[in-house]
Design an enzyme around this catalytic site. Structure first.
Site, PDB file in Angstrom:
ATOM      1  N   LYS A   1       0.836  -1.205   0.000  1.00 10.75           N
ATOM      2  CA  LYS A   1       0.000   0.000   0.000  1.00 10.75           C
ATOM      3  C   LYS A   1       0.871   1.255   0.000  1.00 10.75           C
ATOM      4  O   LYS A   1       1.778   1.389   0.822  1.00 10.75           O
ATOM      5  CB  LYS A   1      -0.915   0.007   1.229  1.00 10.75           C
ATOM      6  N   ILE A   2       0.560   2.151  -0.913  1.00 17.20           N
ATOM      7  CA  ILE A   2       1.222   3.453  -1.005  1.00 17.20           C
ATOM      8  C   ILE A   2       0.145   4.524  -1.007  1.00 17.20           C
ATOM      9  O   ILE A   2      -0.813   4.433  -1.778  1.00 17.20           O
ATOM     10  CB  ILE A   2       2.067   3.560  -2.293  1.00 17.20           C
TER      11      ILE A   2
END
Length: 367
Positions: free
Chosen positions: A138-139
């Site tokens: 996740k970014i």
């Protein structure tokens, strides 16, 4: 067949669980959810804080690691183990879906939200540490996160883009995905192996818009509780527009798969609203809804399986126009929510590290 199975098989939406704990992974709880129709797992610093500080399931491993390494390294080792275990539970879903579902998401450190280079390095490191095809890193969709997302897709890595609060930022996320795929294709990469979701946060939008409407007073009748679904439906329209046409068709011909919109933060925060407002209203093909445990239970009990995500698109557009007329600046709403989201995850991470540090000190003193 449960309602979660029907959600996927009838309407093409994938239900994911927004929770990850070691007892659930090891004790069969996650497998039970998969048996009920859950097709993916997401986590975040707040979830890990609750899991690691509210259970003794981590104590033995933690004590071993901190005897020779730092508290923060201990956290990442424990998180990697949890995600690896969850990937194992979800692997059959990944295999039988042809790589469409069965993903487990792990977030880079929230301290990196404004650091493009740091985010890129951290995301690459997590993919190398958990070398499994059903991992998604996740970014956050911050301005600094967008280039890191493009770089990671360009390297053929699976990315869950998180903390999206506005339509313009969502378009930037789509562009990062498409241009990243083009980069990967130019390098001879296999586009069919690259998967991504774009996590559009929902309920928090209504919380912030309703707060502003209450403060504005005046004639705001009928405007409350509708901004989040309206914006999400317009996001789905953007998805349909960008994942069609010549540019997308050229990528699809090389095996590319769409970046699915994911509805996040779907528990209802206002008790005056239906408990499944952000699930029942956003059902449609090629989407994901990631729900906390209570929302999963509610949907299993009384959810409505019916395509709704593209209902009333013009009404949604009109509603956002009426909000603008009432003085609600959706760009500013998104800015505030992004800042709050980043700060909330950073606070949870800091609290987690502090709690683990306290536990390490107690172990060293023998108390």
């Amino acid at each position: 067949m449960t309602r979660l199975h029907e959600l996927h098989e009838v309407e093409g939406q994938s239900p994911w669980i927004d929770n990850l704990t070691r007892p659930s992974v090891l004790g069969g709880g996650l497998q039970h959810l998969v048996d009920q129709g859950i097709r993916g797992v997401t986590s975040n610093p707040t979830i890990f804080e609750k899991a690691m500080t509210g259970s003794d399931a981590y104590d033995e491993q933690f004590a071993d690691i901190v005897s020779r390494d730092s508290v923060e390294h201990a956290f990442w080792d424990m998180a990697v183990d949890d995600v690896t275990g969850a990937c194992g539970v979800l692997r059959p879903v990944y295999d039988t879906s042809g790589g469409t579902d069965g993903f487990v998401s792990l977030e880079v450190s929230p301290a990196l939200a404004a650091d493009t280079a740091g985010t890129t390095t951290a995301a690459r490191d997590l993919h190398q540490r958990i070398a499994l095809p059903n991992l998604m890193v996740k970014i956050p969709a911050t301005e600094e996160g967008i280039p890191a997302i493009r770089t990671m897709i360009g390297e053929g890595r699976n990315i869950n883009v998180t903390l999206i609060f506005s339509l313009p930022r969502y378009e930037a996320v789509i562009e990062a995905y498409l241009s990243g795929l083009e980069t990967f294709a130019a390098a001879g990469g296999d586009l069919s192996q690259v998967h991504s979701v774009a996590s559009f946060f929902v309920s928090r939008v209504d919380t912030e818009v309703d707060r502003r409407l209450d403060k504005a007073g005046g004639s705001t009748s009928g405007l409350q509780g509708k901004a989040a679904v309206s914006q999400a439906r317009l996001a789905y329209e953007l998805y349909q527009r960008h994942f069609s046409g010549p540019r997308w068709e050229a990528l699809a011909a090389e095996g590319a798969v769409v970046q699915r919109p994911l509805w996040a933060s779907t528990s209802t925060k206002n008790p005056a609203y239906p408990d499944l407002l952000y699930v029942d209203s956003l059902i449609g093909p090629d989407t994901v809804n990631t729900m906390p445990d209570a929302t999963v239970d509610a949907f299993l009990d009384h959810g409505t399986v019916s395509r709704t995500v593209d209902d009333g698109v013009e009404e949604a557009r009109d509603h956002l126009g009426r909000l603008a007329d009432a003085g609600i600046d959706m760009a500013d709403v998104a800015r505030v929510l992004e800042e709050e989201g980043v700060a909330s995850f950073a606070k949870s991470f800091d609290q987690l590290i502090q709690s683990l540090s306290d536990k390490a000190n107690a172990l060293k003193s023998g108390s």
